[in-house]
Enzyme design. Sequence first.
Site, PDB file in Angstrom:
ATOM      1  N   ASP A  82      -5.195  -5.847  -5.763  1.00  0.00           N
ATOM      2  CA  ASP A  82      -5.315  -6.683  -4.558  1.00  0.00           C
ATOM      3  C   ASP A  82      -6.768  -6.739  -4.090  1.00  0.00           C
ATOM      4  OD1 ASP A  82      -2.458  -7.194  -4.161  1.00  0.00           O
ATOM      5  OD2 ASP A  82      -2.299  -5.068  -3.703  1.00  0.00           O
ATOM      6  N   THR A  92      -4.498 -11.263  -2.817  1.00  0.00           N
ATOM      7  CA  THR A  92      -3.174 -11.122  -2.201  1.00  0.00           C
ATOM      8  C   THR A  92      -3.267 -10.547  -0.785  1.00  0.00           C
ATOM      9  OG1 THR A  92      -3.107  -9.233  -3.660  1.00  0.00           O
ATOM     10  CG2 THR A  92      -1.549 -10.994  -4.125  1.00  0.00           C
ATOM     11  N   GLY A 145      -6.013  -1.082   0.204  1.00  0.00           N
ATOM     12  CA  GLY A 145      -6.010   0.080  -0.680  1.00  0.00           C
ATOM     13  C   GLY A 145      -5.013   1.156  -0.272  1.00  0.00           C
ATOM     14  N   ARG A 177       2.098   1.080   1.089  1.00  0.00           N
ATOM     15  CA  ARG A 177       2.932   0.272   1.997  1.00  0.00           C
ATOM     16  C   ARG A 177       3.320   1.076   3.243  1.00  0.00           C
ATOM     17  NH1 ARG A 177       7.959  -1.908  -1.023  1.00  0.00           N
ATOM     18  NH2 ARG A 177       6.306  -2.481  -2.468  1.00  0.00           N
ATOM     19  N   SER A 184      -3.752   0.513  -9.365  1.00  0.00           N
ATOM     20  CA  SER A 184      -3.405  -0.104  -8.076  1.00  0.00           C
ATOM     21  C   SER A 184      -2.332   0.685  -7.343  1.00  0.00           C
ATOM     22  CB  SER A 184      -2.890  -1.521  -8.339  1.00  0.00           C
ATOM     23  OG  SER A 184      -2.254  -2.048  -7.197  1.00  0.00           O
ATOM     24  N   ASN A 217       4.217  -3.882  -6.558  1.00  0.00           N
ATOM     25  CA  ASN A 217       4.489  -5.248  -7.026  1.00  0.00           C
ATOM     26  C   ASN A 217       3.531  -5.652  -8.148  1.00  0.00           C
ATOM     27  OD1 ASN A 217       6.572  -6.175  -5.057  1.00  0.00           O
ATOM     28  ND2 ASN A 217       4.958  -5.674  -3.595  1.00  0.00           N
TER      29      ASN A 217
HETATM   30  C1  BG6 Z   1      -2.811  -2.165  -2.316  1.00  0.00           C
HETATM   31  C2  BG6 Z   1      -3.170  -3.065  -1.155  1.00  0.00           C
HETATM   32  O1  BG6 Z   1      -3.344  -2.665  -3.493  1.00  0.00           O
HETATM   33  O2  BG6 Z   1      -1.388  -2.071  -2.441  1.00  0.00           O
HETATM   34  C3  BG6 Z   1      -2.511  -2.567   0.117  1.00  0.00           C
HETATM   35  O3  BG6 Z   1      -4.590  -3.084  -0.985  1.00  0.00           O
HETATM   36  C4  BG6 Z   1      -1.008  -2.461  -0.107  1.00  0.00           C
HETATM   37  O4  BG6 Z   1      -2.813  -3.441   1.172  1.00  0.00           O
HETATM   38  C5  BG6 Z   1      -0.719  -1.563  -1.292  1.00  0.00           C
HETATM   39  O5  BG6 Z   1      -0.385  -1.921   1.063  1.00  0.00           O
HETATM   40  C6  BG6 Z   1       0.764  -1.427  -1.603  1.00  0.00           C
HETATM   41  O6  BG6 Z   1       1.238  -2.661  -2.065  1.00  0.00           O
HETATM   42  P1  BG6 Z   1       2.763  -3.046  -2.233  1.00  0.00           P
HETATM   43  O7  BG6 Z   1       2.690  -4.346  -2.996  1.00  0.00           O
HETATM   44  O8  BG6 Z   1       3.420  -1.972  -3.036  1.00  0.00           O
HETATM   45  O9  BG6 Z   1       3.346  -3.179  -0.877  1.00  0.00           O
HETATM   46 MG    MG Z   2      -7.819  -3.703  -3.220  1.00  0.00          MG
END
Ligand code: BG6
Ligand code: MG
Length: 216
Positions: free
Chosen positions: A11, A17, A46, A49, A114, A118
């Site tokens: 992200d 995103t 970063g 959730r 990451s 998702n």
């Molecule tokens: C990170 C984003 O890559 O993923 C965060 O920078 C986000 O903002 C985190 O909360 C978790 O993502 P997801 O898609 O599992 O809700």
């Molecule tokens: Mg990021």
Amino acid sequence: MNKKGFIFDLDGVIVDTAKYHFLAWKALAEELQIPFTIEDNERLKGVSRLQSFEIILEIGNRTMTDEEKEFYCTKKNNLYKTYLEKLEKDEVLPGVRTFLEAAKTAGIPTALGSASKNAVFILEKLDLMDLLDAIIDGTSVSAAKPDPEVFLKGAEALSLAPEDCIVFEDSFAGIEAAHRGCMKAIGVGSKENLPEADAWITGFDGLMPEDILKMC
Ligand code: BG6
Ligand code: MG
């Protein structure tokens, strides 16, 4: 020089995103009557959730049980996924696909590192799965950035020493995670926003892997 590898945050590095995360969190915050601005959203980059939701609750000076938190995190994710469903291949950030293709041609190993659960869904939508040698995401780590786990697992998956991995990150927590894992961190953004990075790029447009190797 040892063989180097690249580890990419998702992200804000591969795809923008963050705007969809913001829209989904904003809707939830409104429902809970918590003021939540685009500036507040910077704090969520970063961050996992659950931790993101805890920051929003802190902004609203609210507390919830674990069950309630889980309920609202699922609600946010369901809304976020409605945006992801509409994600188009051209939403890959400029230059990223070309950079990944060039790394593959040059034999430079690449991994995703990451926090997102998702990640695979997004990479499949963007048709990028074949351009990454390993995927480490929110489903495969137990500790969130700034813990280095996600990047150390990435290095391991690429069979590289951490010192030979170069991380691309747009978040403060991610830069810290890379350093705690003994890796170089390229800040995708400005020196002002990511002062701890080792070098900075505004994005991948016009950039080639050799440009990065020269920087590190
Ligand atoms: C990170 C984003 O890559 O993923 C965060 O920078 C986000 O903002 C985190 O909360 C978790 O993502 P997801 O898609 O599992 O809700
Ligand atoms: Mg990021």
